[in-house]
Design a protein around this motif. Structure first.
Motif, short mmCIF file in Angstrom:
data_model
loop_
_atom_site.label_atom_id
_atom_site.label_comp_id
_atom_site.label_asym_id
_atom_site.label_seq_id
_atom_site.Cartn_x
_atom_site.Cartn_y
_atom_site.Cartn_z
N THR A 1 -25.80 1.08 82.60
CA THR A 1 -26.98 1.78 83.09
C THR A 1 -26.52 2.88 84.03
O THR A 1 -25.72 2.63 84.93
N HIS B 1 -23.99 5.57 89.39
CA HIS B 1 -24.41 6.93 89.73
C HIS B 1 -23.24 7.87 89.51
O HIS B 1 -22.14 7.62 90.02
N SER C 1 -36.10 5.30 90.10
CA SER C 1 -36.02 6.07 88.86
C SER C 1 -36.71 5.35 87.70
O SER C 1 -36.82 4.13 87.69
N ARG D 1 -28.85 -10.83 95.94
CA ARG D 1 -29.38 -10.55 94.61
C ARG D 1 -28.61 -11.37 93.59
O ARG D 1 -27.39 -11.46 93.65
N THR E 1 -34.89 9.28 95.12
CA THR E 1 -35.89 8.20 94.89
C THR E 1 -35.97 7.28 96.10
O THR E 1 -36.98 7.25 96.80
N ASP F 1 -28.67 -9.67 87.53
CA ASP F 1 -29.48 -8.46 87.66
C ASP F 1 -28.56 -7.24 87.76
O ASP F 1 -28.01 -6.96 88.82
N PRO G 1 -35.24 -4.45 85.17
CA PRO G 1 -35.84 -3.81 86.31
C PRO G 1 -36.94 -4.54 86.99
O PRO G 1 -38.04 -4.49 86.52
O1 TXA Z 1 -33.93 5.11 91.79
C1 TXA Z 1 -33.16 4.18 91.53
O2 TXA Z 1 -32.96 3.82 90.37
C2 TXA Z 1 -32.45 3.51 92.70
C3 TXA Z 1 -31.50 4.52 93.34
C4 TXA Z 1 -30.66 3.92 94.42
O3 TXA Z 1 -30.71 5.10 92.34
N1 TXA Z 1 -31.75 2.34 92.27
C5 TXA Z 1 -32.38 1.20 91.92
O4 TXA Z 1 -31.52 0.16 91.59
O5 TXA Z 1 -33.57 1.08 91.90
P1 TXA Z 1 -32.01 -1.35 91.52
O6 TXA Z 1 -30.76 -2.12 91.29
O7 TXA Z 1 -32.78 -1.69 92.71
O8 TXA Z 1 -32.87 -1.39 90.23
C6 TXA Z 1 -32.26 -1.20 88.97
C7 TXA Z 1 -32.92 -2.04 87.95
C8 TXA Z 1 -32.70 -3.51 88.17
O9 TXA Z 1 -33.93 -4.17 88.32
C9 TXA Z 1 -31.99 -4.00 86.92
O10 TXA Z 1 -32.55 -5.20 86.46
C10 TXA Z 1 -32.21 -2.87 85.92
O11 TXA Z 1 -32.33 -1.72 86.68
N2 TXA Z 1 -31.07 -2.71 85.03
C11 TXA Z 1 -29.84 -2.32 85.37
N3 TXA Z 1 -29.02 -2.33 84.30
C12 TXA Z 1 -29.76 -2.73 83.26
C13 TXA Z 1 -29.49 -2.95 81.87
N4 TXA Z 1 -28.27 -2.75 81.37
N5 TXA Z 1 -30.49 -3.36 81.07
C14 TXA Z 1 -31.72 -3.56 81.60
N6 TXA Z 1 -32.03 -3.37 82.89
C15 TXA Z 1 -31.08 -2.97 83.71
#
Ligand code: TXA
Ligand code: MG
Length: 314
Positions: A116, A63, A178, A54, A31, A58, A222
């Protein structure tokens, strides 16, 4: 100062040692590039938030390289394993109930009762996770709210002095983050549109996936913030005919300074999106960017989500 390292066995070993010693390693996924740390190392996890600037509310995605890891980590059921079997490795992230009481995981999860997790479809990512022997938490490897990186050079440009190593795996094939689905309830809720089409999940399960618009003032999720993925310049979306001074990103038959996909292919458009937003940011002399209409089916949903947030004015 970090450097960009090519993909070979020696550098994977070095990167795994860096992860195990509490360092930060940026690595490619299908991604976008991620900024990785050992999920169990609270100090390292905290350094991710600092490097990206950040907020700690958040949460991060873990992975993994083996589905079995889920059992130690989160509440699972048949639906979870069926989805994993069909879509992993791949651009689909699950929000599950947590079962692990580990303070460092607490930090990665921002104190939420959910975890997550996803299995990325990229040999470099999978090799790194396996060599490290731990799940690797990784947000996109960019500064908070800016454009996500789809090449190693993008990471170096944005976070070069903040990471110990950048593993190079070429340009990311999918190009948008993703898809995130919440599997904690009976009905599946999509929290972020992304690299797995909602239609494909619905077809596989034979049921509708609900869409969460979230609460932009209280983002448990997200990039549900209104302004995200943002270029420095002003961005107008759904533009058929640009102003003369606008730098124009076209799609399909609508041509511009760039075209996300002349043939109108949404996968191609997604893979070009972030790199083209960066190019537009660099080349828009007037400080103004416009982008042609993109259909909202398949990957188009994720593309529209990203450009809508990127165009939001404070
Ligand atoms: O494609 C992807 O998902 C990439 C690659 C590196 O794996 N990762 C990614 O991570 O986009 P990030 O941190 O930029 O975005 C993840 C999002 C965050 O906005 C966060 O708020 C949401 O996922 N998130 C994570 N854990 C969560 C949870 N338990 N409940 C709701 N939202 C969650
Ligand atoms: Mg991100």
């Amino acid at each position: 100062m970090s450097g960009i390292y090519e993909y070979n066995a020696e550098n994977i070993k070095k990167a795994a040692a860096t992860i195990n010693n509490g360092g930060l390693v940026a690595f490619p996924t299908e991604t976008v590039y991620g900024l990785g740390a050992n999920v169990y190392d609270a100090k390292a996890v905290s350094n991710i938030f600092a490097a990206k600037q950040r907020p700690h509310f958040d949460p991060l995605i873990s992975h993994i390289a083996e589905v079995d890891f889920l059992r130690e980590y989160a509440a699972t059921d048949e639906r979870v394993f069926a989805l994993a079997k069909r879509f992993w490795p791949g651009p689909l992230t699950f929000v599950l109930r947590r079962i692990e009481e580990n303070p460092s995981i607490d930090l990665a999860c921002s104190g939420l009762r959910t975890l997550t997790v996803r299995m990325p479809n990229h040999p470099v990512a999978l090799d790194l996770i396996r060599a490290s022997g731990v799940p690797i938490v990784a947000p996109s490897a960019n500064k908070y709210q800016s454009i996500s990186p789809t090449t190693a050079q993008h990471v170096a440009d944005g976070l070069g002095d903040k990471v110990d190593m950048i593993l190079d795996g070429g340009a990311c094939k999918v190009g948008v983050e993703s898809t995130i689905i919440d599997l904690t309830g009976k009905q599946i809720i999509m929290l972020r549109a992304g690299g797995t089409a909602k239609e494909d999940i619905e077809e596989f399960l034979g049921e509708k996936v609900l869409i969460s618009e979230g609460n932009p003032d209280l983002p448990t999720a997200p990039g549900q913030l209104l302004r995200h993925y943002a270029p420095k310049n002003l961005l107008r979306i759904n533009v058929d005919i640009p102003e003369t001074d606008e730098y124009f990103i076209g799609f399909g038959k609508v041509n511009g300074n760039l075209n996300l996909s002349p043939s109108g292919d949404l996968s191609e458009a997604a893979s070009n999106l972030f790199a083209y937003l960066r190019l537009a940011d660099k080349n828009a002399v007037s400080g103004k960017i416009a982008i042609a209409p993109i259909p909202t089916t398949g990957l188009g949903l994720a593309i529209n989500d990203r450009i809508k947030r990127a165009s939001y004015k404070k």
